[in-house]
Design a protein around this motif. Structure first.
Motif, PDB file in Angstrom:
ATOM      1  N   GLY A 148     -63.341  65.677  13.125  1.00  0.00           N
ATOM      2  CA  GLY A 148     -63.382  65.609  11.497  1.00  0.00           C
ATOM      3  C   GLY A 148     -62.965  66.799  11.318  1.00  0.00           C
ATOM      4  N   ASP A 149     -63.259  68.457  11.211  1.00  0.00           N
ATOM      5  CA  ASP A 149     -63.244  69.058  10.852  1.00  0.00           C
ATOM      6  C   ASP A 149     -61.815  69.997  11.351  1.00  0.00           C
ATOM      7  OD1 ASP A 149     -65.951  69.672  11.113  1.00  0.00           O
ATOM      8  OD2 ASP A 149     -66.423  70.718  12.630  1.00  0.00           O
ATOM      9  N   LYS A 150     -61.111  69.850  12.598  1.00  0.00           N
ATOM     10  CA  LYS A 150     -59.846  69.227  12.163  1.00  0.00           C
ATOM     11  C   LYS A 150     -58.914  68.896  11.500  1.00  0.00           C
ATOM     12  CE  LYS A 150     -58.999  69.785  17.968  1.00  0.00           C
ATOM     13  NZ  LYS A 150     -58.266  69.495  18.891  1.00  0.00           N
ATOM     14  N   VAL A 151     -59.191  67.779  11.425  1.00  0.00           N
ATOM     15  CA  VAL A 151     -58.579  67.168  10.176  1.00  0.00           C
ATOM     16  C   VAL A 151     -58.903  67.061   8.804  1.00  0.00           C
ATOM     17  CG1 VAL A 151     -58.153  64.558   9.179  1.00  0.00           C
ATOM     18  CG2 VAL A 151     -58.154  64.278  11.883  1.00  0.00           C
ATOM     19  N   TYR A 152     -59.595  67.846   8.395  1.00  0.00           N
ATOM     20  CA  TYR A 152     -59.829  68.251   7.279  1.00  0.00           C
ATOM     21  C   TYR A 152     -59.131  69.516   7.189  1.00  0.00           C
ATOM     22  CZ  TYR A 152     -61.589  71.387   3.068  1.00  0.00           C
ATOM     23  OH  TYR A 152     -61.741  72.077   2.132  1.00  0.00           O
ATOM     24  N   GLU A 153     -59.242  70.800   7.926  1.00  0.00           N
ATOM     25  CA  GLU A 153     -58.176  72.207   7.979  1.00  0.00           C
ATOM     26  C   GLU A 153     -56.645  71.347   7.486  1.00  0.00           C
ATOM     27  OE1 GLU A 153     -57.720  73.654  11.905  1.00  0.00           O
ATOM     28  OE2 GLU A 153     -60.201  73.831  11.930  1.00  0.00           O
ATOM     29  N   ALA A 176     -56.685  70.162   3.666  1.00  0.00           N
ATOM     30  CA  ALA A 176     -57.131  71.012   3.215  1.00  0.00           C
ATOM     31  C   ALA A 176     -55.887  72.561   2.450  1.00  0.00           C
ATOM     32  CB  ALA A 176     -58.645  72.155   4.000  1.00  0.00           C
ATOM     33  N   ALA A 177     -55.019  71.955   4.479  1.00  0.00           N
ATOM     34  CA  ALA A 177     -54.097  73.038   4.164  1.00  0.00           C
ATOM     35  C   ALA A 177     -53.306  72.133   3.433  1.00  0.00           C
ATOM     36  CB  ALA A 177     -53.294  72.933   5.533  1.00  0.00           C
ATOM     37  N   ALA A 178     -52.843  70.706   3.339  1.00  0.00           N
ATOM     38  CA  ALA A 178     -52.139  69.868   2.352  1.00  0.00           C
ATOM     39  C   ALA A 178     -52.339  69.831   0.645  1.00  0.00           C
ATOM     40  CB  ALA A 178     -52.391  68.985   3.151  1.00  0.00           C
ATOM     41  N   LYS A 219     -50.929  60.971   3.524  1.00  0.00           N
ATOM     42  CA  LYS A 219     -50.044  60.128   4.869  1.00  0.00           C
ATOM     43  C   LYS A 219     -48.928  61.476   5.073  1.00  0.00           C
ATOM     44  CE  LYS A 219     -47.973  57.189   7.629  1.00  0.00           C
ATOM     45  NZ  LYS A 219     -45.754  56.596   7.801  1.00  0.00           N
ATOM     46  N   HIS A 220     -48.169  61.863   3.982  1.00  0.00           N
ATOM     47  CA  HIS A 220     -47.036  62.667   4.452  1.00  0.00           C
ATOM     48  C   HIS A 220     -47.199  64.027   4.194  1.00  0.00           C
ATOM     49  CE1 HIS A 220     -43.518  59.419   2.204  1.00  0.00           C
ATOM     50  NE2 HIS A 220     -44.425  59.708   3.568  1.00  0.00           N
ATOM     51  N   ALA A 221     -48.367  64.431   4.181  1.00  0.00           N
ATOM     52  CA  ALA A 221     -49.026  65.588   3.485  1.00  0.00           C
ATOM     53  C   ALA A 221     -49.951  65.655   4.744  1.00  0.00           C
ATOM     54  CB  ALA A 221     -50.314  66.176   3.047  1.00  0.00           C
ATOM     55  N   LEU A 222     -50.173  64.626   6.034  1.00  0.00           N
ATOM     56  CA  LEU A 222     -50.961  64.703   6.936  1.00  0.00           C
ATOM     57  C   LEU A 222     -49.580  65.127   8.118  1.00  0.00           C
ATOM     58  CD1 LEU A 222     -53.438  62.450   6.776  1.00  0.00           C
ATOM     59  CD2 LEU A 222     -53.418  64.634   7.730  1.00  0.00           C
ATOM     60  N   GLU A 253     -46.287  68.925  11.328  1.00  0.00           N
ATOM     61  CA  GLU A 253     -44.812  69.346  11.660  1.00  0.00           C
ATOM     62  C   GLU A 253     -45.235  70.602  12.524  1.00  0.00           C
ATOM     63  OE1 GLU A 253     -41.896  68.279  12.560  1.00  0.00           O
ATOM     64  OE2 GLU A 253     -42.523  66.603  12.935  1.00  0.00           O
ATOM     65  N   GLU A 254     -45.942  70.855  11.506  1.00  0.00           N
ATOM     66  CA  GLU A 254     -45.933  72.273  10.974  1.00  0.00           C
ATOM     67  C   GLU A 254     -46.648  73.380  11.983  1.00  0.00           C
ATOM     68  OE1 GLU A 254     -47.368  74.780   7.401  1.00  0.00           O
ATOM     69  OE2 GLU A 254     -46.220  73.618   6.093  1.00  0.00           O
ATOM     70  N   THR A 255     -47.642  72.509  12.454  1.00  0.00           N
ATOM     71  CA  THR A 255     -48.244  73.046  13.696  1.00  0.00           C
ATOM     72  C   THR A 255     -47.935  72.379  15.141  1.00  0.00           C
ATOM     73  OG1 THR A 255     -49.723  70.905  13.450  1.00  0.00           O
ATOM     74  CG2 THR A 255     -50.462  73.136  12.715  1.00  0.00           C
ATOM     75  N   ARG A 256     -46.481  72.102  15.286  1.00  0.00           N
ATOM     76  CA  ARG A 256     -45.673  70.863  16.808  1.00  0.00           C
ATOM     77  C   ARG A 256     -46.016  72.647  17.552  1.00  0.00           C
ATOM     78  NH1 ARG A 256     -43.404  66.240  15.471  1.00  0.00           N
ATOM     79  NH2 ARG A 256     -45.538  64.954  15.509  1.00  0.00           N
TER      80      ARG A 256
END
Ligand code: PRP
Length: 210
Positions: free
Chosen positions: A12-17, A20-22, A199-202, A207-210
């Protein structure tokens, strides 16, 4: 307002990050001392519910949350009636059959399988035509073969260290597992734009963290 069932803990922490960034931030969520379960950012139109990872699909299926983040293990085990919109590529692990390295399968009797995932285990062995006896446990599954409660276990393997420290090994791989972005079927119709935007934001964050 989009209601998000966010699993408590590392995933959950990872997904929230990512959320939040989005732009879906809700800074109170980061206060680890807080016992609050609902976090809201009116301006961003988002409300988070902090729920047990195994319960995310229940909240989403019944519409208490519009969307959520659930492990594929939970989706396979409980088969909730939800849309699976995106593989988030995090919380990656494997559903495995594990046991002692010298395990020998005596096919004259049912195989005793200890697991938190009886549906997954049953489907796997049904596919192989192997008779099994399910021993349903809720945790510390690795203890079962050690105490001869079971012959093997069907469980999640992430780093492999729990198996290793208990002298067990992966015997067979059942299914790759990762976190999925899921949506309630009715919300998908009535909050389509909001859900697609999330969904698009995620996807963009991934993409950015790939
Ligand atoms: C899970 C799983 C394994 C362990 C695997 O247990 O059931 O025991 O993690 O992780 P590893 O391969 O990185 O060692 P969890 O931590 O959820 O605790 P539990 O025993 O209470 O189910």
């Amino acid at each position: 307002m989009i209601n998000v069932a966010l699993p408590k803990g590392r995933l959950g922490d990872k997904v929230y990050e990512k959320l939040a960034a989005a732009g879906y931030e809700c800074p109170e969520l980061l206060d680890k001392k807080s016992r609050r379960l609902v976090f809201e950012n009116k301006e961003k139109g988002v409300r988070y519910f902090s729920v047990k990872p195994t319960d995310v699909a229940v909240y989403v299926e019944r519409g208490a949350a519009d969307v959520g983040i659930a492990g594929k293990d939970i989706l396979l085990e409980y088969a909730p009636d939800v849309y699976e919109l995106l593989d988030l590529g995090i919380g990656v692990c494997r559903m495995c059959i594990a046991g002692y390295p010298d395990f020998y399968d005596d096919t004259d009797r049912p195989l005793r399988v200890a697991t938190k995932f009886p549906t997954i285990a049953r489907a796997y062995y049904e596919g192989k035509g192997r008779d099994i006896d399910i021993i349903k446990l809720h945790g510390s599954i690795e203890l079962a073969p050690i105490l001869e409660l079971s012959d093997v276990i069907c469980d999640i393997v992430e780093t492999g260290s729990t198996l290793k420290e208990n002298n067990l090994v992966v015997l067979e791989e059942v299914e790759p597992i990762s976190a999925r972005f899921i949506a309630n079927r009715i919300s998908w119709q009535f909050k389509h734009e909001e859900i697609m935007a999330m969904k698009h934001a995620l996807e963009a964050q991934m993409e950015e963290t790939r």
